[in-house]
Design a protein around this motif. Structure first.
Motif, PDB file in Angstrom:
ATOM      1  N   ALA A  70       0.854  -1.195   0.000  1.00 43.40           N
ATOM      2  CA  ALA A  70       0.000   0.000   0.000  1.00 43.40           C
ATOM      3  C   ALA A  70       0.892   1.248   0.000  1.00 43.40           C
ATOM      4  O   ALA A  70       2.098   1.172   0.237  1.00 43.40           O
ATOM      5  CB  ALA A  70      -0.915  -0.001   1.228  1.00 43.40           C
ATOM      6  N   ARG A  71       0.282   2.381  -0.279  1.00 43.51           N
ATOM      7  CA  ARG A  71       0.989   3.667  -0.203  1.00 43.51           C
ATOM      8  C   ARG A  71       0.029   4.710   0.352  1.00 43.51           C
ATOM      9  O   ARG A  71      -1.196   4.527   0.310  1.00 43.51           O
ATOM     10  CB  ARG A  71       1.524   4.079  -1.567  1.00 43.51           C
ATOM     11  CG  ARG A  71       0.423   4.277  -2.593  1.00 43.51           C
ATOM     12  CD  ARG A  71       0.955   4.772  -3.930  1.00 43.51           C
ATOM     13  NE  ARG A  71      -0.062   4.760  -4.951  1.00 43.51           N
ATOM     14  CZ  ARG A  71      -1.089   5.613  -5.045  1.00 43.51           C
ATOM     15  NH1 ARG A  71      -1.233   6.570  -4.163  1.00 43.51           N
ATOM     16  NH2 ARG A  71      -1.969   5.515  -6.019  1.00 43.51           N
ATOM     17  N   ARG A  72       0.579   5.767   0.894  1.00 42.41           N
ATOM     18  CA  ARG A  72      -0.267   6.856   1.388  1.00 42.41           C
ATOM     19  C   ARG A  72      -0.946   7.530   0.193  1.00 42.41           C
ATOM     20  O   ARG A  72      -0.376   7.615  -0.891  1.00 42.41           O
ATOM     21  CB  ARG A  72       0.554   7.863   2.178  1.00 42.41           C
ATOM     22  CG  ARG A  72       1.048   7.264   3.489  1.00 42.41           C
ATOM     23  CD  ARG A  72       1.510   8.333   4.453  1.00 42.41           C
ATOM     24  NE  ARG A  72       1.903   7.714   5.710  1.00 42.41           N
ATOM     25  CZ  ARG A  72       1.082   7.482   6.721  1.00 42.41           C
ATOM     26  NH1 ARG A  72      -0.183   7.814   6.629  1.00 42.41           N
ATOM     27  NH2 ARG A  72       1.519   6.924   7.834  1.00 42.41           N
ATOM     28  N   ALA A  73      -2.169   7.999   0.412  1.00 45.14           N
ATOM     29  CA  ALA A  73      -2.933   8.634  -0.670  1.00 45.14           C
ATOM     30  C   ALA A  73      -3.554   9.933  -0.171  1.00 45.14           C
ATOM     31  O   ALA A  73      -3.939  10.032   0.992  1.00 45.14           O
ATOM     32  CB  ALA A  73      -4.022   7.689  -1.169  1.00 45.14           C
ATOM     33  N   ASP A  74      -3.640  10.889  -1.050  1.00 40.74           N
ATOM     34  CA  ASP A  74      -4.291  12.159  -0.743  1.00 40.74           C
ATOM     35  C   ASP A  74      -5.471  12.311  -1.691  1.00 40.74           C
ATOM     36  O   ASP A  74      -5.298  12.448  -2.899  1.00 40.74           O
ATOM     37  CB  ASP A  74      -3.314  13.312  -0.920  1.00 40.74           C
ATOM     38  CG  ASP A  74      -3.906  14.652  -0.504  1.00 40.74           C
ATOM     39  OD1 ASP A  74      -5.138  14.729  -0.276  1.00 40.74           O
ATOM     40  OD2 ASP A  74      -3.146  15.622  -0.410  1.00 40.74           O
ATOM     41  N   ILE A  75      -6.672  12.248  -1.123  1.00 40.38           N
ATOM     42  CA  ILE A  75      -7.888  12.416  -1.920  1.00 40.38           C
ATOM     43  C   ILE A  75      -8.585  13.715  -1.519  1.00 40.38           C
ATOM     44  O   ILE A  75      -9.781  13.876  -1.716  1.00 40.38           O
ATOM     45  CB  ILE A  75      -8.827  11.202  -1.763  1.00 40.38           C
ATOM     46  CG1 ILE A  75      -9.139  10.937  -0.291  1.00 40.38           C
ATOM     47  CG2 ILE A  75      -8.226   9.980  -2.432  1.00 40.38           C
ATOM     48  CD1 ILE A  75     -10.237   9.926  -0.057  1.00 40.38           C
ATOM     49  N   GLY A  76      -7.794  14.616  -0.909  1.00 39.72           N
ATOM     50  CA  GLY A  76      -8.353  15.879  -0.441  1.00 39.72           C
ATOM     51  C   GLY A  76      -8.982  15.769   0.924  1.00 39.72           C
ATOM     52  O   GLY A  76      -9.795  16.610   1.306  1.00 39.72           O
ATOM     53  N   GLN A  77      -8.609  14.742   1.706  1.00 38.89           N
ATOM     54  CA  GLN A  77      -9.258  14.498   2.991  1.00 38.89           C
ATOM     55  C   GLN A  77      -8.867  15.505   4.062  1.00 38.89           C
ATOM     56  O   GLN A  77      -9.555  15.644   5.058  1.00 38.89           O
ATOM     57  CB  GLN A  77      -8.962  13.071   3.489  1.00 38.89           C
ATOM     58  CG  GLN A  77      -7.531  12.823   3.892  1.00 38.89           C
ATOM     59  CD  GLN A  77      -6.669  12.296   2.758  1.00 38.89           C
ATOM     60  OE1 GLN A  77      -7.023  12.404   1.588  1.00 38.89           O
ATOM     61  NE2 GLN A  77      -5.537  11.726   3.106  1.00 38.89           N
ATOM     62  N   GLY A  78      -7.745  16.195   3.896  1.00 43.56           N
ATOM     63  CA  GLY A  78      -7.313  17.144   4.912  1.00 43.56           C
ATOM     64  C   GLY A  78      -6.868  16.431   6.180  1.00 43.56           C
ATOM     65  O   GLY A  78      -6.430  15.286   6.152  1.00 43.56           O
ATOM     66  N   ASP A  79      -7.026  17.112   7.311  1.00 41.93           N
ATOM     67  CA  ASP A  79      -6.607  16.576   8.607  1.00 41.93           C
ATOM     68  C   ASP A  79      -7.763  15.778   9.195  1.00 41.93           C
ATOM     69  O   ASP A  79      -8.714  16.349   9.725  1.00 41.93           O
ATOM     70  CB  ASP A  79      -6.197  17.723   9.526  1.00 41.93           C
ATOM     71  CG  ASP A  79      -5.622  17.229  10.841  1.00 41.93           C
ATOM     72  OD1 ASP A  79      -5.188  16.060  10.900  1.00 41.93           O
ATOM     73  OD2 ASP A  79      -5.621  18.014  11.817  1.00 41.93           O
ATOM     74  N   VAL A  80      -7.694  14.460   9.092  1.00 43.27           N
ATOM     75  CA  VAL A  80      -8.772  13.581   9.562  1.00 43.27           C
ATOM     76  C   VAL A  80      -8.200  12.552  10.536  1.00 43.27           C
ATOM     77  O   VAL A  80      -7.009  12.243  10.488  1.00 43.27           O
ATOM     78  CB  VAL A  80      -9.480  12.865   8.388  1.00 43.27           C
ATOM     79  CG1 VAL A  80     -10.258  13.845   7.515  1.00 43.27           C
ATOM     80  CG2 VAL A  80      -8.477  12.085   7.539  1.00 43.27           C
ATOM     81  N   PRO A  81      -9.039  12.005  11.428  1.00 45.74           N
ATOM     82  CA  PRO A  81      -8.558  11.023  12.408  1.00 45.74           C
ATOM     83  C   PRO A  81      -8.527   9.592  11.862  1.00 45.74           C
ATOM     84  O   PRO A  81      -8.938   8.655  12.527  1.00 45.74           O
ATOM     85  CB  PRO A  81      -9.545  11.178  13.558  1.00 45.74           C
ATOM     86  CG  PRO A  81     -10.817  11.576  12.896  1.00 45.74           C
ATOM     87  CD  PRO A  81     -10.410  12.421  11.716  1.00 45.74           C
ATOM     88  N   TRP A  82      -8.089   9.433  10.641  1.00 46.38           N
ATOM     89  CA  TRP A  82      -7.853   8.125  10.045  1.00 46.38           C
ATOM     90  C   TRP A  82      -6.785   8.306   8.976  1.00 46.38           C
ATOM     91  O   TRP A  82      -6.434   9.431   8.621  1.00 46.38           O
ATOM     92  CB  TRP A  82      -9.122   7.498   9.459  1.00 46.38           C
ATOM     93  CG  TRP A  82      -9.794   8.301   8.386  1.00 46.38           C
ATOM     94  CD1 TRP A  82      -9.486   8.332   7.058  1.00 46.38           C
ATOM     95  CD2 TRP A  82     -10.900   9.204   8.559  1.00 46.38           C
ATOM     96  NE1 TRP A  82     -10.322   9.194   6.385  1.00 46.38           N
ATOM     97  CE2 TRP A  82     -11.204   9.738   7.287  1.00 46.38           C
ATOM     98  CE3 TRP A  82     -11.659   9.598   9.641  1.00 46.38           C
ATOM     99  CZ2 TRP A  82     -12.225  10.651   7.079  1.00 46.38           C
ATOM    100  CZ3 TRP A  82     -12.675  10.506   9.444  1.00 46.38           C
ATOM    101  CH2 TRP A  82     -12.958  11.027   8.179  1.00 46.38           C
ATOM    102  N   ASP A  83      -6.240   7.205   8.492  1.00 48.67           N
ATOM    103  CA  ASP A  83      -5.193   7.264   7.478  1.00 48.67           C
ATOM    104  C   ASP A  83      -5.740   6.751   6.160  1.00 48.67           C
ATOM    105  O   ASP A  83      -6.359   5.685   6.110  1.00 48.67           O
ATOM    106  CB  ASP A  83      -4.003   6.411   7.923  1.00 48.67           C
ATOM    107  CG  ASP A  83      -3.330   6.996   9.139  1.00 48.67           C
ATOM    108  OD1 ASP A  83      -2.379   7.776   8.960  1.00 48.67           O
ATOM    109  OD2 ASP A  83      -3.755   6.685  10.267  1.00 48.67           O
ATOM    110  N   LEU A  85      -4.928   5.316   2.565  1.00 43.10           N
ATOM    111  CA  LEU A  85      -3.910   4.619   1.792  1.00 43.10           C
ATOM    112  C   LEU A  85      -4.520   4.202   0.457  1.00 43.10           C
ATOM    113  O   LEU A  85      -5.727   4.344   0.237  1.00 43.10           O
ATOM    114  CB  LEU A  85      -3.431   3.369   2.542  1.00 43.10           C
ATOM    115  CG  LEU A  85      -2.872   3.553   3.949  1.00 43.10           C
ATOM    116  CD1 LEU A  85      -2.491   2.191   4.544  1.00 43.10           C
ATOM    117  CD2 LEU A  85      -1.683   4.488   3.964  1.00 43.10           C
ATOM    118  N   ALA A  86      -3.685   3.658  -0.406  1.00 45.07           N
ATOM    119  CA  ALA A  86      -4.153   3.042  -1.648  1.00 45.07           C
ATOM    120  C   ALA A  86      -3.501   1.674  -1.746  1.00 45.07           C
ATOM    121  O   ALA A  86      -2.346   1.501  -1.347  1.00 45.07           O
ATOM    122  CB  ALA A  86      -3.774   3.899  -2.853  1.00 45.07           C
TER     123      ALA A  86
END
Length: 197
Positions: A70-83, A85-86
């Motif tokens: 897996a890798r980290r993903a940015d879908i525009g979630q901003g600062d959220v209390p979960w991670d 990934l893709a």
């Protein structure tokens, strides 16, 4: 009854291995079935994604999933209390931290998330309660959480925001219906799903 998730995969063996190891086989009886495709994931966010429990040591769980491919993903979630990934082919998934609403396990699959536009929420909830034979257990802002039983570890979470529907969904719900006609169908929101006997 909702019995599984179908995942389009360029490399079926790799994706099956990833999801088996990612969930550690803990899917509450749901089958994750990868099927071959020659089409890579488009850049748009999937309308269906899976949530995994991070457990008390969620940072180690995120690292474990990254080591699996897996890798980290940015879908525009901003600062959220979960991670966010893709998976190895770019399909989004979330790792939920302890205390996240609705999480009933420390590991494995804990939610199937289906994007639903707020105006379609009632129709989608009614449709999936009938198709899945799961019941609404919680009203969410603009959506609903369904479970097979009130004690089930995995829930079907429906709600906004709904990603635009441009192509066939890479992840699709699968329903087993004795006597039903097998095939691919669409729900009221245009999302493909499968019926198996």
């Amino acid at each position: 009854m909702l019995t599984g998730i179908v995942i389009d995969a360029l490399d079926v063996a790799r994706m099956e291995r990833f999801w088996q190891e990612a969930t550690q086989g803990r899917t509450n009886g749901l089958r994750l079935r990868c099927v071959p495709t020659s089409t890579p994931k488009p850049t748009l966010k999937n309308r269906v994604h899976l949530d995994l429990a991070g457990g008390p040591d969620w940072e180690a769980e995120v690292a474990r999933l990254i080591n699996l491919g897996a890798r980290r993903a940015d879908i525009g979630q901003g600062d959220v209390p979960w991670d966010v990934l893709a998976d190895p082919e770019g399909n989004e998934l979330c790792v939920l931290r302890p205390g996240h609403p609705g999480v009933r396990a420390d590991s494995g699959l804990v939610a199937i998330c289906l994007d639903v536009a707020e105006e379609d929420g009632y129709a989608q909830s009614a449709f999936w309660q009938a198709q899945a034979d799961w019941r609404a257990v919680e009203a969410l802002p603009g959506g609903t959480r369904l479970r097979r039983k009130s004690t089930s570890a995995v829930s079907l979470v429906m709600g906004p925001p709904a990603a635009p529907k441009a192509e066939r969904n890479r992840l699709r719900l699968e329903v087993t219906r004795p006597g039903g006609k097998p095939g691919e169908y669409r729900d009221p929101g245009g999302n493909e799903f499968h019926i198996r006997r």
